[in-house]
Write a protein that holds these residues in place. Sequence first.
Motif, PDB file in Angstrom:
ATOM      1  N   GLY A  58       0.806  -1.214   0.000  1.00 24.65           N
ATOM      2  CA  GLY A  58       0.000   0.000   0.000  1.00 24.65           C
ATOM      3  C   GLY A  58       0.838   1.263   0.000  1.00 24.65           C
ATOM      4  O   GLY A  58       0.548   2.221  -0.729  1.00 24.65           O
ATOM      5  N   LEU A  59       1.896   1.280   0.797  1.00 16.66           N
ATOM      6  CA  LEU A  59       2.755   2.455   0.861  1.00 16.66           C
ATOM      7  C   LEU A  59       3.481   2.693  -0.461  1.00 16.66           C
ATOM      8  O   LEU A  59       3.633   3.831  -0.909  1.00 16.66           O
ATOM      9  CB  LEU A  59       3.767   2.305   2.001  1.00 16.66           C
ATOM     10  CG  LEU A  59       3.185   2.382   3.419  1.00 16.66           C
ATOM     11  CD1 LEU A  59       4.257   2.046   4.445  1.00 16.66           C
ATOM     12  CD2 LEU A  59       2.602   3.772   3.687  1.00 16.66           C
ATOM     13  N   THR A 240      -3.954  -2.747  -6.709  1.00 15.99           N
ATOM     14  CA  THR A 240      -3.310  -3.262  -5.510  1.00 15.99           C
ATOM     15  C   THR A 240      -3.606  -4.747  -5.341  1.00 15.99           C
ATOM     16  O   THR A 240      -2.761  -5.521  -4.896  1.00 15.99           O
ATOM     17  CB  THR A 240      -3.813  -2.494  -4.266  1.00 15.99           C
ATOM     18  OG1 THR A 240      -3.430  -1.125  -4.386  1.00 15.99           O
ATOM     19  CG2 THR A 240      -3.211  -3.055  -2.989  1.00 15.99           C
ATOM     20  N   ALA A 241      -4.825  -5.155  -5.746  1.00 17.33           N
ATOM     21  CA  ALA A 241      -5.269  -6.533  -5.509  1.00 17.33           C
ATOM     22  C   ALA A 241      -5.339  -7.399  -6.752  1.00 17.33           C
ATOM     23  O   ALA A 241      -5.091  -8.608  -6.687  1.00 17.33           O
ATOM     24  CB  ALA A 241      -6.648  -6.503  -4.836  1.00 17.33           C
ATOM     25  N   LEU A 242      -5.690  -6.815  -7.900  1.00 21.21           N
ATOM     26  CA  LEU A 242      -5.933  -7.613  -9.097  1.00 21.21           C
ATOM     27  C   LEU A 242      -4.735  -8.463  -9.529  1.00 21.21           C
ATOM     28  O   LEU A 242      -4.922  -9.634  -9.922  1.00 21.21           O
ATOM     29  CB  LEU A 242      -6.378  -6.705 -10.248  1.00 21.21           C
ATOM     30  CG  LEU A 242      -6.830  -7.417 -11.527  1.00 21.21           C
ATOM     31  CD1 LEU A 242      -8.021  -8.323 -11.251  1.00 21.21           C
ATOM     32  CD2 LEU A 242      -7.179  -6.388 -12.614  1.00 21.21           C
ATOM     33  N   GLY A 365      -6.734   0.590  -0.329  1.00 22.15           N
ATOM     34  CA  GLY A 365      -6.895  -0.655  -1.074  1.00 22.15           C
ATOM     35  C   GLY A 365      -6.111  -1.793  -0.458  1.00 22.15           C
ATOM     36  O   GLY A 365      -6.628  -2.902  -0.273  1.00 22.15           O
ATOM     37  N   SER A 366      -4.857  -1.532  -0.100  1.00 21.55           N
ATOM     38  CA  SER A 366      -4.038  -2.589   0.505  1.00 21.55           C
ATOM     39  C   SER A 366      -4.552  -2.947   1.892  1.00 21.55           C
ATOM     40  O   SER A 366      -4.514  -4.116   2.301  1.00 21.55           O
ATOM     41  CB  SER A 366      -2.578  -2.139   0.593  1.00 21.55           C
ATOM     42  OG  SER A 366      -2.430  -1.040   1.476  1.00 21.55           O
ATOM     43  N   LYS A 367      -5.055  -1.960   2.624  1.00 26.70           N
ATOM     44  CA  LYS A 367      -5.595  -2.226   3.956  1.00 26.70           C
ATOM     45  C   LYS A 367      -6.845  -3.084   3.875  1.00 26.70           C
ATOM     46  O   LYS A 367      -7.014  -4.046   4.660  1.00 26.70           O
ATOM     47  CB  LYS A 367      -5.916  -0.897   4.650  1.00 26.70           C
ATOM     48  CG  LYS A 367      -6.325  -1.039   6.118  1.00 26.70           C
ATOM     49  CD  LYS A 367      -5.162  -1.541   6.961  1.00 26.70           C
ATOM     50  CE  LYS A 367      -5.512  -1.558   8.435  1.00 26.70           C
ATOM     51  NZ  LYS A 367      -4.396  -2.087   9.275  1.00 26.70           N
TER      52      LYS A 367
END
Length: 462
Positions: A58-59, A240-242, A365-367
């Motif tokens: 995320g960062l 971030t997730a895909l 998104g990452s969180k």
Amino acid sequence: MAKKTKIPMLTHEWRAATSLAGVYALRMLGMFLVLPVLSLHAHSLAGADEASKLKMVGLAMAAYGLTQALLQLPLGMLSDKIGRKKVIYLGMSVFALGSFIAAFTNDAQTLVIARAIQGAGAVSAAVTALLADLTREEVRTRAMSMIGLSIGLTFSVSLVLSPMLSKFIGVQGLFALTGILSLASIALVKYYTPNPTQLRHHEDTQVSIGRIGEVLKNTQLLRLNYGIFALQAGLMAIFTALPFALRHLGWDKSEHWQVYLPATVLGLIFMIPAIIIGETRNKLKQVFVLGISLVLLAQFALIFSLSSVWIVGAVLIIYFIGFNILEASLPSLVSKIAPSDLKGTAMGVYNTTQSLGVFTGGLIGSKMYALFGFVGVFGFCCVIVGVWLWLAMTAPAPRPVKNVMFAVPDALRGDLNGLKHKIQAASGVEAVSFSADGATVFIKALQQGFDEDLVKSLLVGV
């Protein structure tokens, strides 16, 4: 009615537009080229603990947007004082530094710092100011549209090239490539882009700090600012997730381009007729709402599509049709709604909000992925875009107007009020304003029925 003759761009204007569009595109390349593979790369560099890994993901995704948002306007103002090209050299050097640090690090924390340094090279305001210095009022809109086109093409090409190139040079090689191209762009600006004869503040392209409050009080512009925030936050959250979802389906990151290629190509193809219909048939609001609806539908469908890469690909086609419609529509709507002499300030706030969306999307998104998995990420996207859809549906439809500007001859600057009344009497004129120095007249006119020839005759004293 005879077709109006388009004023040709002069040689130096063409050189300025093409070279600066390239520099602007390169700035976006720094974000887009690594976007499809950055989350997997940051994940691989982080520690053993999964929660820590996703935090660093995320960062790494978000840091670029934060420094971009913080420094975009200050560097634009600095260019008024020390010169446009000096700020561009400084910004692209900082961007290259961040790229090279990212290229040679195997540490996630250093990668985050490198991404923040990349974002700190925020030259977009200086680039548009330089282009305004080098172009006449009559062709400036056309020159600026070349920058917009370069951004759209950079985005689509990057999503496809990124996975392909990473197979041969790795993600670190992508960072090194952007660093090298950044240094090359400095040479391009130094030796190819013309030097301006004078620096002026251009209300149509630059921020007037004292008037930011006017933009923030305009509820229609606030809706659009929220829109670009939600669009960019959703994009960053998705990427971030895909990539992890595609990897779970057995696809190596070097193969992801096969999913992105049809989505980006078809997204561009279907965007063009939608925008034409919106602009020529006064259906901008309907097309705009359609774009948001497609993005929302695709984000919701992604929750249930992760069992098949083919379904993911089909959903991404829907997503990128909507995304491209919105990316093209939003700046146009800001231009239509903002007062002509406030357009630069409105776009400055818009661009800053866009960068804040990049920061927020990567971080949240990452969180959400760490806490709730894919459902959390795409659910977050649905919420922010759902709010946007409601705001867009309840907003008034924009007037079918366009912005035109002309230079005001020295002989007519002594009676700007009288000139304003004469121009306002012309058919199709909605509003008239002047630059602070009286050298430029800004006109907001109807797309159909504007008597441009009469206005031109007033300005040449015929």
